[in-house]
Design a protein around this motif. Structure first.
Motif, PDB file in Angstrom:
ATOM      1  N   SER A 185       0.806  -1.209  -0.065  1.00  0.00           N
ATOM      2  CA  SER A 185      -0.017   0.136   0.147  1.00  0.00           C
ATOM      3  C   SER A 185       0.827   1.287  -0.075  1.00  0.00           C
ATOM      4  CB  SER A 185      -1.101  -0.038   1.157  1.00  0.00           C
ATOM      5  OG  SER A 185      -0.128  -0.008   2.438  1.00  0.00           O
ATOM      6  N   GLY A 186       1.810   1.221  -0.856  1.00  0.00           N
ATOM      7  CA  GLY A 186       2.791   2.449  -1.114  1.00  0.00           C
ATOM      8  C   GLY A 186       4.092   2.524   0.038  1.00  0.00           C
ATOM      9  N   GLU A 187       4.304   1.236   0.851  1.00  0.00           N
ATOM     10  CA  GLU A 187       5.417   1.174   1.478  1.00  0.00           C
ATOM     11  C   GLU A 187       6.761   1.480   0.534  1.00  0.00           C
ATOM     12  OE1 GLU A 187       2.111  -0.867   3.357  1.00  0.00           O
ATOM     13  OE2 GLU A 187       3.104  -1.055   1.349  1.00  0.00           O
ATOM     14  N   ARG A 188       7.617   2.048   0.840  1.00  0.00           N
ATOM     15  CA  ARG A 188       9.043   2.394  -0.034  1.00  0.00           C
ATOM     16  C   ARG A 188       9.791   1.340   0.556  1.00  0.00           C
ATOM     17  NH1 ARG A 188      13.114   5.276   2.847  1.00  0.00           N
ATOM     18  NH2 ARG A 188      12.136   6.507   4.467  1.00  0.00           N
ATOM     19  N   PRO A 189      10.913   0.915  -0.151  1.00  0.00           N
ATOM     20  CA  PRO A 189      11.916   0.263   0.350  1.00  0.00           C
ATOM     21  C   PRO A 189      12.887   0.900   1.470  1.00  0.00           C
ATOM     22  CG  PRO A 189      12.148   0.236  -2.154  1.00  0.00           C
ATOM     23  CD  PRO A 189      11.005   1.275  -1.458  1.00  0.00           C
ATOM     24  N   GLU A 190      13.460   0.231   2.328  1.00  0.00           N
ATOM     25  CA  GLU A 190      14.089   0.887   3.647  1.00  0.00           C
ATOM     26  C   GLU A 190      15.304   0.186   3.850  1.00  0.00           C
ATOM     27  OE1 GLU A 190      10.614   1.635   6.948  1.00  0.00           O
ATOM     28  OE2 GLU A 190      10.528  -0.193   6.254  1.00  0.00           O
ATOM     29  N   LEU A 191      16.388   0.911   4.185  1.00  0.00           N
ATOM     30  CA  LEU A 191      17.656   0.593   4.634  1.00  0.00           C
ATOM     31  C   LEU A 191      17.967   1.451   5.971  1.00  0.00           C
ATOM     32  CD1 LEU A 191      21.026   0.289   2.632  1.00  0.00           C
ATOM     33  CD2 LEU A 191      20.976   1.796   4.693  1.00  0.00           C
ATOM     34  N   PHE A 192      18.418   0.830   6.858  1.00  0.00           N
ATOM     35  CA  PHE A 192      18.273   1.357   8.297  1.00  0.00           C
ATOM     36  C   PHE A 192      19.634   1.741   8.576  1.00  0.00           C
ATOM     37  CE2 PHE A 192      14.327  -0.875   8.029  1.00  0.00           C
ATOM     38  CZ  PHE A 192      13.382  -0.193   8.700  1.00  0.00           C
ATOM     39  N   LEU A 193      20.006   2.851   8.564  1.00  0.00           N
ATOM     40  CA  LEU A 193      21.317   3.135   9.055  1.00  0.00           C
ATOM     41  C   LEU A 193      21.588   3.169  10.373  1.00  0.00           C
ATOM     42  CD1 LEU A 193      21.629   6.238   6.317  1.00  0.00           C
ATOM     43  CD2 LEU A 193      22.879   4.130   6.176  1.00  0.00           C
ATOM     44  N   ARG A 194      22.839   3.177  10.891  1.00  0.00           N
ATOM     45  CA  ARG A 194      23.314   3.144  12.359  1.00  0.00           C
ATOM     46  C   ARG A 194      23.752   4.478  12.364  1.00  0.00           C
ATOM     47  NH1 ARG A 194      25.653  -1.449  10.076  1.00  0.00           N
ATOM     48  NH2 ARG A 194      24.806  -3.413  10.954  1.00  0.00           N
ATOM     49  N   PRO A 195      23.636   4.999  13.765  1.00  0.00           N
ATOM     50  CA  PRO A 195      24.061   6.338  14.014  1.00  0.00           C
ATOM     51  C   PRO A 195      25.589   6.410  13.800  1.00  0.00           C
ATOM     52  CG  PRO A 195      23.220   5.466  15.783  1.00  0.00           C
ATOM     53  CD  PRO A 195      23.255   4.338  14.922  1.00  0.00           C
ATOM     54  N   GLU A 196      26.689   5.850  13.893  1.00  0.00           N
ATOM     55  CA  GLU A 196      27.967   5.734  13.767  1.00  0.00           C
ATOM     56  C   GLU A 196      28.217   5.949  11.898  1.00  0.00           C
ATOM     57  OE1 GLU A 196      27.361   1.305  14.347  1.00  0.00           O
ATOM     58  OE2 GLU A 196      26.719   3.120  14.920  1.00  0.00           O
ATOM     59  N   GLU A 197      27.144   5.198  11.174  1.00  0.00           N
ATOM     60  CA  GLU A 197      27.224   5.442   9.752  1.00  0.00           C
ATOM     61  C   GLU A 197      26.679   6.997   9.183  1.00  0.00           C
ATOM     62  OE1 GLU A 197      26.271   0.741   8.411  1.00  0.00           O
ATOM     63  OE2 GLU A 197      24.651   2.377   8.849  1.00  0.00           O
ATOM     64  N   ARG A 198      25.774   7.615  10.046  1.00  0.00           N
ATOM     65  CA  ARG A 198      25.258   8.866   9.800  1.00  0.00           C
ATOM     66  C   ARG A 198      26.590   9.792  10.061  1.00  0.00           C
ATOM     67  NH1 ARG A 198      20.053   7.084  11.443  1.00  0.00           N
ATOM     68  NH2 ARG A 198      18.680   7.263   9.400  1.00  0.00           N
ATOM     69  N   ALA A 199      27.088   9.215  11.266  1.00  0.00           N
ATOM     70  CA  ALA A 199      28.362  10.472  11.573  1.00  0.00           C
ATOM     71  C   ALA A 199      29.566  10.212  10.737  1.00  0.00           C
ATOM     72  CB  ALA A 199      28.783   9.930  12.974  1.00  0.00           C
ATOM     73  N   TRP A 200      29.849   8.912  10.110  1.00  0.00           N
ATOM     74  CA  TRP A 200      30.791   9.037   9.090  1.00  0.00           C
ATOM     75  C   TRP A 200      30.413   9.757   7.838  1.00  0.00           C
ATOM     76  CZ3 TRP A 200      30.433   7.674   4.296  1.00  0.00           C
ATOM     77  CH2 TRP A 200      31.817   7.729   3.305  1.00  0.00           C
ATOM     78  N   ALA A 201      29.212   9.748   7.586  1.00  0.00           N
ATOM     79  CA  ALA A 201      28.905  10.577   6.212  1.00  0.00           C
ATOM     80  C   ALA A 201      29.038  12.004   6.428  1.00  0.00           C
ATOM     81  CB  ALA A 201      27.251  10.359   6.062  1.00  0.00           C
ATOM     82  N   ALA A 202      28.698  12.391   7.754  1.00  0.00           N
ATOM     83  CA  ALA A 202      28.770  13.873   7.920  1.00  0.00           C
ATOM     84  C   ALA A 202      30.357  14.226   7.770  1.00  0.00           C
ATOM     85  CB  ALA A 202      28.375  14.156   9.389  1.00  0.00           C
ATOM     86  N   ASP A 203      31.208  13.279   8.470  1.00  0.00           N
ATOM     87  CA  ASP A 203      32.658  13.647   8.331  1.00  0.00           C
ATOM     88  C   ASP A 203      33.046  13.557   7.035  1.00  0.00           C
ATOM     89  OD1 ASP A 203      35.210  13.984   9.947  1.00  0.00           O
ATOM     90  OD2 ASP A 203      35.501  12.203   8.984  1.00  0.00           O
ATOM     91  N   PHE A 204      32.504  12.673   6.292  1.00  0.00           N
ATOM     92  CA  PHE A 204      32.929  12.315   4.909  1.00  0.00           C
ATOM     93  C   PHE A 204      32.866  13.855   4.148  1.00  0.00           C
ATOM     94  CE2 PHE A 204      31.881  11.434   0.493  1.00  0.00           C
ATOM     95  CZ  PHE A 204      32.951  10.801   0.010  1.00  0.00           C
TER      96      PHE A 204
END
Length: 354
Positions: free
Chosen positions: A160-179
């Motif tokens: 009913s419209g659910e999108r695919p999902e990928l669940f990031l970890r906090p440390e992965e988000r922190a890595w992206a910000a630093d990158f």
């Protein structure tokens, strides 16, 4: 389309196996169906049978209890393969859902049947595979995640419209910000770019990608364009960057992992590229997308205003072929024709990202 209803008392389902071996994008597109299963049978553990290279996109998913990853480099002969399939099947699954009917999956389904799995769902198979499944359905047309989820219709479940999902970890988000900070890309509207595809009939020419990125960089000088690359694709990424002639087009000096790319995409204003795995990664983390289509149909475009595609619109499109003598659908699609939609979506997606 009438579907035979399968009324399974929820307490009778303690363990479920979902089979989707490949490709990376297809595995992501199976996550809405996995979520539906977990919601319908909250007391059950949902396992997923997939290839090792696809497993990262399923990590940290709260709807998945265990991932069974086939590593073809380690399973070097039939005996090792059968031992692995036997290990999977002996988990005591009550329900198996097969989205692909590939040979390795058929081994697991057959062994699960031998070990007493009562309910085995898939799409309508060839007659010689019919014995493997207790219930089958004709897949519905439309968005690819809907098509997969339609296999669950005997259970009374529907997409009913659910999108695919990928669940990031906090440390992965922190890595992206630093990158992004270290790469000089932080604080600017960011477009992640994927110009690659293993099929030539789905890959816009590198010169076209470069041209449209150069035009976009000139029109939006504050924006930056990160050209991602996978195994064997670094030369293509550098070719696109060179063709753009724009310093704003950046090629990372090392390949990002799937989850690193997804963490960067979560912060992007837009993902632009071909219809390949990075496009579905972007959808899975909530980034808007725009894809250039050749032989591919629009069944892979998530049906919402944030996600779109551009194609030439030849009578032969979509052909879904992997080979073509002319590929006019790609070569004749001028960068200038794609630019307005690219800029429109870039401007629309420039709101605050995480």
């Amino acid at each position: 389309m009438a579907v035979e209803r399968l009324n399974i008392p929820a307490p009778q389902v303690r363990r479920i196996l979902v089979c989707q071996l490949r490709q990376i994008g297809d595995v992501l597109l199976a996550t809405p169906a996995i979520k539906l299963l977990h919601q319908a049978f909250p007391q059950a553990d949902v396992h997923v049978f997939t290839e090792a290279r696809c497993a990262p996109v399923l990590e940290n998913n709260p709807h998945i209890a265990r991932i069974w990853a086939v590593d073809k480099k380690k399973l070097t002969h039939l005996g090792q393969e059968l031992a692995f399939y036997l290990q999977v099947a002996r988990q005591g699954f009550d329900l198996v859902v097969d989205f692909q009917q590939l040979p390795r999956i058929r081994w697991v389904v057959a062994l699960s049947r031998l070990f007493g799995c009562r309910w085995r769902l898939s799409y309508d198979p060839p007659w010689y595979n019919r014995w493997l499944y207790s219930h089958t359905t004709r897949p519905r047309d439309g968005y690819a995640a809907l098509c997969k989820a339609s296999v669950l219709e005997p259970l009374g479940l529907a997409w009913s419209g659910e999108r695919p999902e990928l669940f990031l970890r906090p440390e992965e988000r922190a890595w992206a910000a630093d990158f992004l900070e270290q790469s000089g890309l932080a604080g600017r509207p960011l477009v992640t770019v994927d110009p690659s595809h293993r099929r030539a009939t789905r890959r816009w020419p590198a010169a076209h990608f470069g041209r449209v990125l150069g035009l976009a960089a000139a029109a939006r000088p504050e924006a930056r364009f990160l050209i991602a690359w996978g195994p064997g694709e670094q030369d293509l990424a550098q070719e696109v960057a060179a063709a753009s002639g724009a310093p704003a087009c950046v090629v990372p000096d090392r390949m990002l992992t799937l989850r690193q790319l997804a963490a960067v995409q979560e912060r992007a204003a837009l993902h632009f590229g071909t219809c390949s795995a990075p496009r579905h990664l972007a959808v899975a983390v909530g980034a808007p997308t725009l894809a250039v289509l050749g032989s591919t149909s629009r069944a892979w475009t998530f049906p919402s205003a944030e996600h779109g595609d551009v194609r030439l619109g030849l009578p032969c499109q979509p052909c879904n072929r992997n080979e073509c003598d002319t590929m006019h659908c790609l070569t004749d699609l001028a960068p200038e024709a794609v630019l307005p939609e690219l800029l429109r979506r870039l401007d629309a997606g420039r709101g605050d990202r995480p």
